[in-house]
Design a protein around this motif. Structure first.
Motif, PDB file in Angstrom:
ATOM      1  N   GLU A 154       0.867  -1.394  -0.003  1.00  0.00           N
ATOM      2  CA  GLU A 154       0.142  -0.269   0.384  1.00  0.00           C
ATOM      3  C   GLU A 154       1.223   1.538   0.072  1.00  0.00           C
ATOM      4  O   GLU A 154       1.711   1.275   0.654  1.00  0.00           O
ATOM      5  CB  GLU A 154      -1.035  -0.184   1.307  1.00  0.00           C
ATOM      6  CG  GLU A 154      -1.872   1.147   1.363  1.00  0.00           C
ATOM      7  CD  GLU A 154      -2.584   1.511   3.200  1.00  0.00           C
ATOM      8  OE1 GLU A 154      -3.493   2.006   2.570  1.00  0.00           O
ATOM      9  OE2 GLU A 154      -2.749  -0.130   3.426  1.00  0.00           O
ATOM     10  N   LEU A 155       0.620   1.929  -0.734  1.00  0.00           N
ATOM     11  CA  LEU A 155       1.100   3.666  -1.105  1.00  0.00           C
ATOM     12  C   LEU A 155      -0.053   5.028  -0.879  1.00  0.00           C
ATOM     13  O   LEU A 155      -0.333   4.443  -1.872  1.00  0.00           O
ATOM     14  CB  LEU A 155       2.285   3.391  -1.701  1.00  0.00           C
ATOM     15  CG  LEU A 155       2.848   4.695  -2.214  1.00  0.00           C
ATOM     16  CD1 LEU A 155       3.470   4.853  -1.252  1.00  0.00           C
ATOM     17  CD2 LEU A 155       4.069   4.417  -3.581  1.00  0.00           C
ATOM     18  N   ASN A 156       0.226   5.496  -0.033  1.00  0.00           N
ATOM     19  CA  ASN A 156      -1.141   6.999  -0.390  1.00  0.00           C
ATOM     20  C   ASN A 156       0.241   8.380   0.125  1.00  0.00           C
ATOM     21  O   ASN A 156       0.817   8.222   0.639  1.00  0.00           O
ATOM     22  CB  ASN A 156      -2.082   6.356   0.753  1.00  0.00           C
ATOM     23  CG  ASN A 156      -2.787   4.954   0.901  1.00  0.00           C
ATOM     24  OD1 ASN A 156      -3.373   4.898  -0.188  1.00  0.00           O
ATOM     25  ND2 ASN A 156      -2.192   4.391   1.853  1.00  0.00           N
ATOM     26  N   LEU A 157       0.022   8.728  -0.275  1.00  0.00           N
ATOM     27  CA  LEU A 157       0.000  10.339  -0.562  1.00  0.00           C
ATOM     28  C   LEU A 157      -0.377  11.517   1.017  1.00  0.00           C
ATOM     29  O   LEU A 157      -2.076  11.134   0.243  1.00  0.00           O
ATOM     30  CB  LEU A 157      -0.448  11.402  -1.648  1.00  0.00           C
ATOM     31  CG  LEU A 157       0.524  12.663  -1.847  1.00  0.00           C
ATOM     32  CD1 LEU A 157       2.035  12.927  -2.008  1.00  0.00           C
ATOM     33  CD2 LEU A 157       0.551  13.067  -3.500  1.00  0.00           C
ATOM     34  N   ASP A 158      -0.518  11.673   1.658  1.00  0.00           N
ATOM     35  CA  ASP A 158      -1.211  11.797   2.813  1.00  0.00           C
ATOM     36  C   ASP A 158      -0.388  13.436   3.832  1.00  0.00           C
ATOM     37  O   ASP A 158       0.417  13.865   3.286  1.00  0.00           O
ATOM     38  CB  ASP A 158      -1.400  11.069   3.502  1.00  0.00           C
ATOM     39  CG  ASP A 158      -2.820  11.321   4.673  1.00  0.00           C
ATOM     40  OD1 ASP A 158      -3.273  12.452   4.455  1.00  0.00           O
ATOM     41  OD2 ASP A 158      -3.139   9.779   4.646  1.00  0.00           O
ATOM     42  N   THR A 159      -0.780  14.145   4.455  1.00  0.00           N
ATOM     43  CA  THR A 159      -0.433  14.847   5.016  1.00  0.00           C
ATOM     44  C   THR A 159      -0.289  14.431   6.487  1.00  0.00           C
ATOM     45  O   THR A 159      -1.131  14.043   6.673  1.00  0.00           O
ATOM     46  CB  THR A 159      -1.314  16.000   5.147  1.00  0.00           C
ATOM     47  OG1 THR A 159      -1.554  16.939   3.828  1.00  0.00           O
ATOM     48  CG2 THR A 159      -0.571  16.987   6.154  1.00  0.00           C
ATOM     49  N   GLU A 160       1.445  14.783   6.944  1.00  0.00           N
ATOM     50  CA  GLU A 160       1.925  14.237   8.370  1.00  0.00           C
ATOM     51  C   GLU A 160       1.972  15.166   9.404  1.00  0.00           C
ATOM     52  O   GLU A 160       3.179  15.424   9.075  1.00  0.00           O
ATOM     53  CB  GLU A 160       2.188  12.981   8.475  1.00  0.00           C
ATOM     54  CG  GLU A 160       2.523  12.776   9.650  1.00  0.00           C
ATOM     55  CD  GLU A 160       3.307  10.785   9.667  1.00  0.00           C
ATOM     56  OE1 GLU A 160       4.099  10.609  10.620  1.00  0.00           O
ATOM     57  OE2 GLU A 160       2.278  10.282   9.466  1.00  0.00           O
ATOM     58  N   ARG A 161       1.199  15.580  10.413  1.00  0.00           N
ATOM     59  CA  ARG A 161       1.579  17.190  10.928  1.00  0.00           C
ATOM     60  C   ARG A 161       2.317  18.303   9.864  1.00  0.00           C
ATOM     61  O   ARG A 161       3.489  18.386   9.552  1.00  0.00           O
ATOM     62  CB  ARG A 161       3.185  16.876  11.688  1.00  0.00           C
ATOM     63  CG  ARG A 161       2.427  15.267  13.009  1.00  0.00           C
ATOM     64  CD  ARG A 161       4.209  15.103  13.586  1.00  0.00           C
ATOM     65  NE  ARG A 161       3.688  14.586  14.609  1.00  0.00           N
ATOM     66  CZ  ARG A 161       4.397  12.738  14.560  1.00  0.00           C
ATOM     67  NH1 ARG A 161       5.123  12.216  14.187  1.00  0.00           N
ATOM     68  NH2 ARG A 161       3.799  11.365  15.423  1.00  0.00           N
ATOM     69  N   ASP A 162       1.516  18.715   8.805  1.00  0.00           N
ATOM     70  CA  ASP A 162       1.825  19.651   7.962  1.00  0.00           C
ATOM     71  C   ASP A 162       2.668  19.581   7.132  1.00  0.00           C
ATOM     72  O   ASP A 162       3.204  20.622   6.676  1.00  0.00           O
ATOM     73  CB  ASP A 162       1.589  21.361   8.989  1.00  0.00           C
ATOM     74  CG  ASP A 162       0.934  21.154  10.093  1.00  0.00           C
ATOM     75  OD1 ASP A 162      -0.529  21.050   9.173  1.00  0.00           O
ATOM     76  OD2 ASP A 162       1.163  21.478  11.194  1.00  0.00           O
ATOM     77  N   ARG A 163       2.902  18.562   7.004  1.00  0.00           N
ATOM     78  CA  ARG A 163       3.750  17.671   6.114  1.00  0.00           C
ATOM     79  C   ARG A 163       3.233  16.993   5.343  1.00  0.00           C
ATOM     80  O   ARG A 163       2.628  16.024   5.598  1.00  0.00           O
ATOM     81  CB  ARG A 163       4.716  16.811   7.066  1.00  0.00           C
ATOM     82  CG  ARG A 163       6.157  16.817   5.783  1.00  0.00           C
ATOM     83  CD  ARG A 163       7.347  15.487   6.538  1.00  0.00           C
ATOM     84  NE  ARG A 163       8.637  16.659   7.593  1.00  0.00           N
ATOM     85  CZ  ARG A 163       9.710  15.665   8.004  1.00  0.00           C
ATOM     86  NH1 ARG A 163      10.009  14.374   7.971  1.00  0.00           N
ATOM     87  NH2 ARG A 163      10.220  17.103   8.991  1.00  0.00           N
TER      88      ARG A 163
END
Length: 197
Positions: A154-163
């Motif tokens: 699985e591979l996803n483009l996401d936002t984590e801690r404003d990054r």
């Protein structure tokens, strides 16, 4: 039995991703190579010969099929289903419109279906895509470099801690599932949590 399964899989090069090199043009036009190891989403269906098309680059073939079905789009998510034979893929157009497709091998078997999204959702996706300097293929290579013998599921483009990050699930032959994330702009490792399943 675990030793036998690992031995068979290693002997068949299922987890090593087969032989040879496959290249891919990223969304920015850079040529990318997928080496024979590590494995990017190698299916474990057991129906193909070790040198057949189902043993190497399953994720990349599915991604390329989805991107071809929605010209000008960018891949933002891909996940294996049905023991690696089917990939659920999400791509985004330049205006932020998201489409979902199911891909088996190199063939789109369902979709593209347009996802319902309001203007804010589309703007968020556009911002994520703009912030990602690494495309899915480059991100997969960076992630797999941190997990030897891993198979990306699985591979996803996401936002984590404003990054903006590429998040992935990577499975190793010993049954360990790694949750790995890399910065989508720099490729720098953000997280690698491994748990035995």
């Amino acid at each position: 039995m675990k030793t036998t399964i690992i031995g068979v899989m290693a002997g068949a090069a299922v987890l090593a991703g087969g032989c040879g090199t496959a290249s891919h043009q990223g969304h920015e036009g850079h040529e990318l190579a997928a080496e024979s190891s590590p494995s990017i989403g190698t299916p474990t269906s057991g129906t193909a010969s070790p040198s057949g098309p189902e043993t190497a680059g399953g994720l990349k073939r599915a991604a390329q099929a989805a991107l071809a079905a929605v010209p000008g789009s960018v891949l933002v998510s891909i996940e294996t289903e049905a023991s690696g034979r089917l990939w659920e893929v999400q791509v985004v157009e330049k205006d932020g419109t998201e489409h979902q497709l199911d891909v088996e091998g190199e063939k789109v078997v369902n979709g593209p279906a347009t996802e319902d999204a309001d203007a804010d959702d589309k703007a968020e996706r556009r911002d994520q895509v703009a912030a990602a300097k690494l495309d899915y293929s480059q991100a997969a290579e960076r992630i797999l470099a941190t997990v030897p013998e891993g198979r990306l599921t699985e591979l996803n483009l996401d936002t984590e801690r404003d990054r903006t990050v590429w998040e992935a699930d990577v499975l190793t032959p010993d049954g360990t599932k790694h949750k790995v994330a890399v910065d989508a702009a720099t490729g720098e490792g953000v997280r690698n949590d491994g748990t035995t399943t």
